[in-house]
Design a protein around this motif. Structure first.
Motif, PDB file in Angstrom:
ATOM      1  N   PHE A   1     -11.949 -22.365  10.930  1.00 35.24           N
ATOM      2  CA  PHE A   1     -11.211 -22.218  12.181  1.00 35.24           C
ATOM      3  C   PHE A   1      -9.764 -21.889  11.845  1.00 35.24           C
ATOM      4  CE2 PHE A   1     -14.615 -25.243  13.084  1.00 35.24           C
ATOM      5  CZ  PHE A   1     -15.149 -24.761  14.265  1.00 35.24           C
ATOM      6  N   HIS A   2      -9.214 -20.871  12.481  1.00 33.73           N
ATOM      7  CA  HIS A   2      -7.820 -20.486  12.295  1.00 33.73           C
ATOM      8  C   HIS A   2      -7.131 -20.620  13.657  1.00 33.73           C
ATOM      9  CE1 HIS A   2      -9.148 -18.633   8.469  1.00 33.73           C
ATOM     10  NE2 HIS A   2     -10.180 -18.234   9.188  1.00 33.73           N
ATOM     11  N   VAL A   3      -6.175 -21.506  13.749  1.00 35.12           N
ATOM     12  CA  VAL A   3      -5.563 -21.811  15.037  1.00 35.12           C
ATOM     13  C   VAL A   3      -4.137 -21.281  15.073  1.00 35.12           C
ATOM     14  CG1 VAL A   3      -5.052 -23.611  16.726  1.00 35.12           C
ATOM     15  CG2 VAL A   3      -6.964 -23.914  15.109  1.00 35.12           C
ATOM     16  N   LEU A   4      -3.891 -20.332  15.980  1.00 36.36           N
ATOM     17  CA  LEU A   4      -2.550 -19.805  16.197  1.00 36.36           C
ATOM     18  C   LEU A   4      -1.865 -20.689  17.235  1.00 36.36           C
ATOM     19  CD1 LEU A   4      -3.389 -15.996  16.492  1.00 36.36           C
ATOM     20  CD2 LEU A   4      -2.620 -17.239  14.472  1.00 36.36           C
TER      21      LEU A   4
ATOM     22  N   GLU B   1       0.970 -29.453  14.236  1.00 33.69           N
ATOM     23  CA  GLU B   1       0.742 -30.870  13.978  1.00 33.69           C
ATOM     24  C   GLU B   1      -0.250 -31.485  14.961  1.00 33.69           C
ATOM     25  OE1 GLU B   1       4.448 -30.438  16.554  1.00 33.69           O
ATOM     26  OE2 GLU B   1       3.612 -29.482  14.759  1.00 33.69           O
ATOM     27  N   MET B   2      -0.324 -30.947  16.167  1.00 30.18           N
ATOM     28  CA  MET B   2      -1.299 -31.447  17.138  1.00 30.18           C
ATOM     29  C   MET B   2      -2.723 -31.234  16.641  1.00 30.18           C
ATOM     30  SD  MET B   2       0.212 -30.304  20.868  1.00 30.18           S
ATOM     31  CE  MET B   2      -1.217 -31.019  21.710  1.00 30.18           C
ATOM     32  N   ILE B   3      -2.966 -30.094  16.020  1.00 30.10           N
ATOM     33  CA  ILE B   3      -4.290 -29.780  15.495  1.00 30.10           C
ATOM     34  C   ILE B   3      -4.537 -30.524  14.189  1.00 30.10           C
ATOM     35  CG2 ILE B   3      -5.821 -27.934  14.728  1.00 30.10           C
ATOM     36  CD1 ILE B   3      -5.092 -27.705  17.683  1.00 30.10           C
ATOM     37  N   ASP B   4      -3.564 -30.451  13.290  1.00 31.89           N
ATOM     38  CA  ASP B   4      -3.731 -31.033  11.954  1.00 31.89           C
ATOM     39  C   ASP B   4      -4.051 -32.531  12.011  1.00 31.89           C
ATOM     40  OD1 ASP B   4      -3.212 -28.596  10.762  1.00 31.89           O
ATOM     41  OD2 ASP B   4      -1.076 -28.983  10.521  1.00 31.89           O
ATOM     42  N   GLU B   5      -3.401 -33.241  12.917  1.00 28.28           N
ATOM     43  CA  GLU B   5      -3.624 -34.675  13.019  1.00 28.28           C
ATOM     44  C   GLU B   5      -4.990 -34.985  13.609  1.00 28.28           C
ATOM     45  OE1 GLU B   5      -3.095 -38.799  12.924  1.00 28.28           O
ATOM     46  OE2 GLU B   5      -2.008 -37.183  11.895  1.00 28.28           O
TER      47      GLU B   5
ATOM     48  N   ARG C   1     -13.805 -12.789  15.294  1.00 28.75           N
ATOM     49  CA  ARG C   1     -13.956 -13.363  16.642  1.00 28.75           C
ATOM     50  C   ARG C   1     -12.675 -14.116  16.965  1.00 28.75           C
ATOM     51  NH1 ARG C   1     -19.096 -15.224  18.990  1.00 28.75           N
ATOM     52  NH2 ARG C   1     -18.734 -15.328  21.245  1.00 28.75           N
ATOM     53  N   THR C   2     -11.974 -13.653  17.985  1.00 32.08           N
ATOM     54  CA  THR C   2     -10.660 -14.196  18.315  1.00 32.08           C
ATOM     55  C   THR C   2     -10.651 -14.627  19.775  1.00 32.08           C
ATOM     56  OG1 THR C   2      -9.620 -12.731  16.686  1.00 32.08           O
ATOM     57  CG2 THR C   2      -8.180 -13.744  18.326  1.00 32.08           C
ATOM     58  N   ILE C   3     -10.364 -15.887  20.004  1.00 36.03           N
ATOM     59  CA  ILE C   3     -10.503 -16.486  21.332  1.00 36.03           C
ATOM     60  C   ILE C   3      -9.144 -16.917  21.863  1.00 36.03           C
ATOM     61  CG2 ILE C   3     -11.501 -18.414  22.622  1.00 36.03           C
ATOM     62  CD1 ILE C   3     -13.701 -18.402  20.372  1.00 36.03           C
ATOM     63  N   TYR C   4      -8.849 -16.482  23.073  1.00 33.71           N
ATOM     64  CA  TYR C   4      -7.654 -16.949  23.776  1.00 33.71           C
ATOM     65  C   TYR C   4      -8.087 -18.047  24.734  1.00 33.71           C
ATOM     66  CZ  TYR C   4      -3.629 -16.842  26.981  1.00 33.71           C
ATOM     67  OH  TYR C   4      -2.555 -17.188  27.760  1.00 33.71           O
ATOM     68  N   LEU C   5      -7.500 -19.248  24.584  1.00 36.21           N
ATOM     69  CA  LEU C   5      -7.820 -20.378  25.442  1.00 36.21           C
ATOM     70  C   LEU C   5      -6.991 -20.276  26.714  1.00 36.21           C
ATOM     71  CD1 LEU C   5      -9.923 -22.001  23.933  1.00 36.21           C
ATOM     72  CD2 LEU C   5      -8.140 -21.428  22.287  1.00 36.21           C
TER      73      LEU C   5
ATOM     74  N   LEU D   1      -3.423 -26.901  31.577  1.00 38.86           N
ATOM     75  CA  LEU D   1      -2.827 -27.771  30.569  1.00 38.86           C
ATOM     76  C   LEU D   1      -1.457 -27.222  30.181  1.00 38.86           C
ATOM     77  CD1 LEU D   1      -5.978 -28.182  28.299  1.00 38.86           C
ATOM     78  CD2 LEU D   1      -5.069 -29.879  29.892  1.00 38.86           C
ATOM     79  N   THR D   2      -0.665 -28.024  29.490  1.00 37.86           N
ATOM     80  CA  THR D   2       0.649 -27.556  29.051  1.00 37.86           C
ATOM     81  C   THR D   2       0.551 -26.583  27.881  1.00 37.86           C
ATOM     82  OG1 THR D   2       0.861 -29.512  27.631  1.00 37.86           O
ATOM     83  CG2 THR D   2       1.834 -29.638  29.828  1.00 37.86           C
ATOM     84  N   GLY D   3      -0.581 -26.548  27.215  1.00 33.46           N
ATOM     85  CA  GLY D   3      -0.773 -25.626  26.107  1.00 33.46           C
ATOM     86  C   GLY D   3      -2.233 -25.560  25.727  1.00 33.46           C
ATOM     87  N   GLY D   4      -2.567 -24.643  24.833  1.00 36.17           N
ATOM     88  CA  GLY D   4      -3.961 -24.428  24.472  1.00 36.17           C
ATOM     89  C   GLY D   4      -4.498 -25.305  23.366  1.00 36.17           C
ATOM     90  N   GLU D   5      -3.658 -26.179  22.806  1.00 32.75           N
ATOM     91  CA  GLU D   5      -4.103 -26.967  21.653  1.00 32.75           C
ATOM     92  C   GLU D   5      -5.262 -27.905  21.972  1.00 32.75           C
ATOM     93  OE1 GLU D   5      -0.432 -25.122  20.580  1.00 32.75           O
ATOM     94  OE2 GLU D   5      -0.910 -26.354  22.341  1.00 32.75           O
ATOM     95  N   LEU D   6      -5.186 -28.593  23.110  1.00 30.94           N
ATOM     96  CA  LEU D   6      -6.277 -29.504  23.469  1.00 30.94           C
ATOM     97  C   LEU D   6      -7.574 -28.734  23.697  1.00 30.94           C
ATOM     98  CD1 LEU D   6      -4.461 -32.022  25.842  1.00 30.94           C
ATOM     99  CD2 LEU D   6      -5.158 -32.372  23.471  1.00 30.94           C
ATOM    100  N   ALA D   7      -7.465 -27.566  24.307  1.00 25.66           N
ATOM    101  CA  ALA D   7      -8.651 -26.727  24.503  1.00 25.66           C
ATOM    102  C   ALA D   7      -9.219 -26.271  23.164  1.00 25.66           C
ATOM    103  CB  ALA D   7      -8.302 -25.527  25.379  1.00 25.66           C
ATOM    104  N   ALA D   8      -8.350 -25.903  22.235  1.00 30.32           N
ATOM    105  CA  ALA D   8      -8.806 -25.489  20.902  1.00 30.32           C
ATOM    106  C   ALA D   8      -9.543 -26.625  20.202  1.00 30.32           C
ATOM    107  CB  ALA D   8      -7.618 -25.033  20.066  1.00 30.32           C
TER     108      ALA D   8
END
Length: 232
Positions: free
Chosen positions: A3-6, A11-15, A84-88, A139-146
């Motif tokens: 998984f590659h997260v832009l 830090e939200m993802i890494d943790e 495969r590139t997904i926009y949340l 949401l305030t951002g896409g990190e939680l969706a990712a």
């Protein structure tokens, strides 16, 4: 699987991915989660990644250049012509078990996490293959969706759960919700475990579980019930 997260907040993802099943999957080598800070790819000396939208409107938009350059860095790294590139985004296709199963067949997934009032449409058109929503809310951002996508996809990968039957029998795999489930003690707060589950009659237990799953789905998710009924 990789998984590659832009993201603007790696830090939200890494943790989060170090915990529970995803954490064990990382440790065991079933998945790799690569977070890429979009800000690191900004050509602006102040590492700015947003600007005012043309045509006016409240808020700011994420600019195309740093997102595109971050994407290209990943694309060159993995050597895939069109990963495969997904926009949340709330505007995307609703994420469900069928979509998760489709994504689990990929070797690499790029997940783009938006922020502010969204992302310049041109970079969405240029790099994405899918747009996915985890629900009809903002949401305030896409990190939680990712993270939702990473979790749902990871548990479908062979060996991650250690028991293929648990995937095949779990909720939503055939449009039915799971039946009520119970464990010890046999009686709690005046509520007893249904006698059928204590009978030892495997065939009757399976029939009861199926019937309860149908009743629960019909009552709570009539949309799924109709899909299940159409398959019968």
């Amino acid at each position: 699987m990789r998984f590659h997260v832009l993201t603007l907040f790696p830090e939200m993802i890494d943790e989060a991915v170090t915990k529970s099943i995803t954490g064990r999957a990382v440790t065991s080598g079933f998945i790799k989660v690569n977070t890429v800070n979009i800000r690191d790819h900004s050509a602006c000396k102040h590492k700015k990644t947003d600007d005012y939208p043309y045509g006016g409107g409240a808020g700011m938009l994420m600019t195309a250049q740093p997102i595109y350059d971050a994407y290209m860095a990943i694309k060159e790294q993995i050597g895939t012509k069109k990963p495969r590139t997904i926009y949340l985004t709330p505007q995307g296709k609703l994420f469900d078990q069928k979509v998760a199963t489709s994504l689990a067949a990929e070797d690499d997934l790029i997940l783009l996490c938006g922020h502010y009032e969204g992302v310049d449409e041109r970079v969405i058109e240029e790099i994405t293959t899918d747009q996915i929503s985890i629900g009809d809310y903002v949401l305030t951002g896409g990190e939680l969706a990712a993270l939702v996508v990473i979790d749902a996809v990871t548990r479908l990968l062979p060996g991650v759960l250690g028991n293929a039957e648990s995937i095949e029998a779990e909720s939503l795999s055939g449009f039915l919700l799971e039946q009520p489930q119970y464990t010890r003690p046999r009686s709690w707060q005046g509520k007893d475990v249904p006698e059928i589950l204590l009978s030892g009659d495997h065939a009757k237990i399976i029939a009861w579980q199926k019937n309860e799953a149908i009743k629960r789905t019909k009552a709570r998710r009539p949309d799924l019930y109709e899909k299940w009924k159409n398959l019968q």
